[in-house]
Motif scaffolding. Structure first.
Motif, PDB file in Angstrom:
ATOM      1  N   ALA A 174      -5.797   5.880  -8.006  1.00  0.00           N
ATOM      2  CA  ALA A 174      -6.217   6.181  -6.637  1.00  0.00           C
ATOM      3  C   ALA A 174      -7.054   5.041  -6.070  1.00  0.00           C
ATOM      4  CB  ALA A 174      -7.007   7.492  -6.601  1.00  0.00           C
ATOM      5  N   ARG A 175      -7.934   4.446  -6.886  1.00  0.00           N
ATOM      6  CA  ARG A 175      -8.737   3.320  -6.408  1.00  0.00           C
ATOM      7  C   ARG A 175      -7.855   2.112  -6.098  1.00  0.00           C
ATOM      8  NH1 ARG A 175     -12.479   4.826 -10.476  1.00  0.00           N
ATOM      9  NH2 ARG A 175     -11.881   3.045 -11.775  1.00  0.00           N
TER      10      ARG A 175
ATOM     11  N   GLY B  12       0.773  -1.226   0.000  1.00  0.00           N
ATOM     12  CA  GLY B  12       0.000   0.000   0.000  1.00  0.00           C
ATOM     13  C   GLY B  12       0.805   1.275   0.000  1.00  0.00           C
ATOM     14  N   GLN B  13       2.129   1.187  -0.058  1.00  0.00           N
ATOM     15  CA  GLN B  13       2.993   2.374  -0.023  1.00  0.00           C
ATOM     16  C   GLN B  13       3.240   2.894  -1.428  1.00  0.00           C
ATOM     17  OE1 GLN B  13       7.115   1.750   1.126  1.00  0.00           O
ATOM     18  NE2 GLN B  13       7.182   3.688   2.206  1.00  0.00           N
TER      19      GLN B  13
ATOM     20  N   GLU C  55      -5.381  -5.997 -11.486  1.00  0.00           N
ATOM     21  CA  GLU C  55      -5.447  -5.789 -10.035  1.00  0.00           C
ATOM     22  C   GLU C  55      -4.137  -6.223  -9.374  1.00  0.00           C
ATOM     23  OE1 GLU C  55      -8.904  -7.720  -8.555  1.00  0.00           O
ATOM     24  OE2 GLU C  55     -10.287  -6.497  -9.739  1.00  0.00           O
TER      25      GLU C  55
ATOM     26  N   GLN D  24      -7.553   8.649 -11.440  1.00  0.00           N
ATOM     27  CA  GLN D  24      -8.648   8.139 -10.607  1.00  0.00           C
ATOM     28  C   GLN D  24      -8.549   6.627 -10.436  1.00  0.00           C
ATOM     29  OE1 GLN D  24     -12.072   9.561 -12.714  1.00  0.00           O
ATOM     30  NE2 GLN D  24     -11.798  11.684 -12.055  1.00  0.00           N
TER      31      GLN D  24
ATOM     32  N   ARG E 289      -4.773   2.230  -5.200  1.00  0.00           N
ATOM     33  CA  ARG E 289      -4.044   2.556  -3.972  1.00  0.00           C
ATOM     34  C   ARG E 289      -4.916   2.295  -2.747  1.00  0.00           C
ATOM     35  NH1 ARG E 289      -0.534   6.666  -2.224  1.00  0.00           N
ATOM     36  NH2 ARG E 289       0.195   5.990  -0.166  1.00  0.00           N
ATOM     37  N   ASP E 290      -6.201   2.651  -2.812  1.00  0.00           N
ATOM     38  CA  ASP E 290      -7.114   2.400  -1.699  1.00  0.00           C
ATOM     39  C   ASP E 290      -7.293   0.910  -1.440  1.00  0.00           C
ATOM     40  OD1 ASP E 290      -7.464   5.105  -1.397  1.00  0.00           O
ATOM     41  OD2 ASP E 290      -9.316   5.199  -2.573  1.00  0.00           O
ATOM     42  N   GLN E 291      -7.118   0.096  -2.482  1.00  0.00           N
ATOM     43  CA  GLN E 291      -7.260  -1.348  -2.343  1.00  0.00           C
ATOM     44  C   GLN E 291      -5.975  -2.019  -1.870  1.00  0.00           C
ATOM     45  OE1 GLN E 291      -8.580  -2.535  -6.242  1.00  0.00           O
ATOM     46  NE2 GLN E 291     -10.491  -1.355  -6.110  1.00  0.00           N
ATOM     47  N   GLY E 292      -4.909  -1.234  -1.638  1.00  0.00           N
ATOM     48  CA  GLY E 292      -3.676  -1.794  -1.093  1.00  0.00           C
ATOM     49  C   GLY E 292      -2.558  -1.979  -2.084  1.00  0.00           C
ATOM     50  N   THR E 293      -2.730  -1.544  -3.332  1.00  0.00           N
ATOM     51  CA  THR E 293      -1.660  -1.666  -4.323  1.00  0.00           C
ATOM     52  C   THR E 293      -0.509  -0.735  -3.969  1.00  0.00           C
ATOM     53  OG1 THR E 293      -3.215  -2.249  -6.081  1.00  0.00           O
ATOM     54  CG2 THR E 293      -1.071  -1.408  -6.765  1.00  0.00           C
TER      55      THR E 293
END
Length: 433
Positions: A217-218, A79-80, A191, A214, A220-224
């Motif tokens: 960003a999604r 997630g970093q 993914e 966008q 990143r929110d999922q932990g990528t």
């Protein structure tokens, strides 16, 4: 690419690395040869050495070889978002290619845990003879998806790339923008746990770029986790909390992005080998050669009149133009033109007395013209300054070239300029009052 992969040459250990890291680079070094023929010969030697089980002696440079990377160590946590900062030739793209498995390091190792999607050269792996539909299946299968998974995501990929009308046409008939959009869509729809992004977010028009950000960003929110290479400080600051600073293949620093960018900007403005003078001193011309006014000195001064070699972003400063007038000038027009030395030497600032209807009166003899700047608004970097003095349309004197560097001071990398401002609180007020 799924599971845990190791790209290595030798075994190194770096203390303090987290076992949860999705990417761990330990003492990574890579060398290249500048001559094609010699490089091919070295490649044959290395293959032969591997076949017989010998040692390559990767720690030694052979004739015409150089270190593209040397002893680079860092880690990327789940997630970093990690930025890679450095000038051209610093080794950023080489490092991404090692992480992605395109090339192997000569020394050190890289451990990768999880599915990885490299956004390095979008569409570079497409077969130009195959259609867009066929390339989607081929590309996404290489990235680790099964046929059933690709079928479930196929429509979303084409919708994102916006190429339904050309999906069954050969990719060789696509424009470069269409190919890049399709490559981006394939990569982000697998993914991945890890995304490697190398200056590829300029594809398409503004609307499509917004859609790319966008989508990222999604993810990143999922932990990528991200590794981002960009020469745009805004992108690094807005996306990355931590950054790695590379310089000529060497690891300079790893730390918070704001701190790393300050150090990088300071090196750009001061350590790039471009000399900047404290001030420029010019002799007065002979009266027969002069056009009436001679610029005799040029530079920046602080509030006490001391010459300053390097202005600082966000701090007050004055541009001082010393002149010698052979006669009084009633309506002098002083113009200042500033261009950025980096890139295309684009004009960044033009100021003239005439444009502001503030003509100056210059007495006979020596005088100083001061342009007070309450805050130096230029970003850190190296600039060229041009100054002229005119009377009406007649040019009296001109200095074409004065190079100066702006130091990083307050954090202005998120802006195009430093905006002077003040803050106020008005108790009991409301909009429209």
């Amino acid at each position: 690419m799924v599971g845990s992969l190791v790209r290595s040459s030798g075994h190194l250990a770096v203390e303090g690395f987290s076992p949860e890291a999705v990417v761990t680079a330990e003492g990574v070094s890579k060398k290249f040869c500048r001559q094609l023929r010699r490089s091919l010969w070295y490649g044959v030697q290395d293959i032969a050495t591997d076949l017989v089980g010998g040692s390559r002696q990767g720690d030694r440079l052979r004739p015409k070889e150089f270190w593209a990377l040397q002893g680079v160590s860092f880690q990327l946590l789940p997630g970093q978002a990690l930025g890679l900062v450095g000038s051209n030739g610093a080794g950023k793209s080489t490092l991404l290619r090692i992480i992605s498995g395109l090339i192997k390091p000569d020394l050190g190792q890289v451990r990768v845990r999880g599915r990885l999607a490299p956004l390095i050269a979008l569409g570079a792996g497409f077969n130009p003879i195959l259609t867009g539909r066929e390339n989607i299946y081929a590309n996404m299968s290489i990235l680790g998806l099964s046929t059933r998974q690709i079928q479930a995501r196929f429509d979303a990929v084409v919708d994102f790339a916006e190429i339904w009308e050309a999906i069954d046409a050969p990719v060789q008939t696509y424009s470069s923008g269409m190919t890049a959009r399709l490559g981006f869509a394939c990569a982000v729809h697998i993914e991945p746990e890890i995304l490697l992004i190398d200056e590829v977010l300029a594809v398409g028009d503004v609307r499509f770029r917004m859609k790319c950000y966008q989508r990222l960003a999604r993810l990143r929110d999922q932990g990528t986790a991200f590794v981002l290479v960009s020469h745009n400080p805004n992108a690094i600051l807005n996306v990355c909390e931590q950054s790695v600073y590379l310089k000529k293949g060497q690891l300079v620093a790893v730390g918070p992005t704001e701190q790393i960018l300050r150090q990088y900007e300071a090196d750009l403005s001061l350590g790039d080998g471009q000399s900047t003078a404290e001030f420029l001193r010019l002799p007065a011309k002979d009266p027969d050669e002069s056009l009436g006014v001679d610029i005799t000195a040029l530079g920046f001064q602080d509030g006490e009149g001391n010459w300053q070699r390097h202005p600082t972003s966000g701090d007050p400063i004055s541009l001082c133009v010393e002149v010698f007038s052979h006669r009084p000038i009633q309506r002098a027009n002083v113009g200042v033109l500033i261009s950025a030395v980096a890139g295309e030497t684009e004009r960044v600032l033009t100021l003239t007395c005439a444009a502001e209807d503030e003509y100056l009166t210059l007495p006979a003899g020596r005088s100083r013209v001061l342009m007070h700047l309450p805050n130096m608004g230029l970003l850190p970097g190296v600039y060229n300054l041009k100054v002229y003095v005119k009377e009406g349309v007649s040019s009296l004197d001109i200095v074409e070239y004065f190079r100066f560097a702006v130091h990083p001071g307050r954090l202005v990398s998120q802006c195009l300029f430093y905006q002077p401002r003040s803050w106020q609180v008005i108790p009991g007020s409301s909009l429209g009052a």
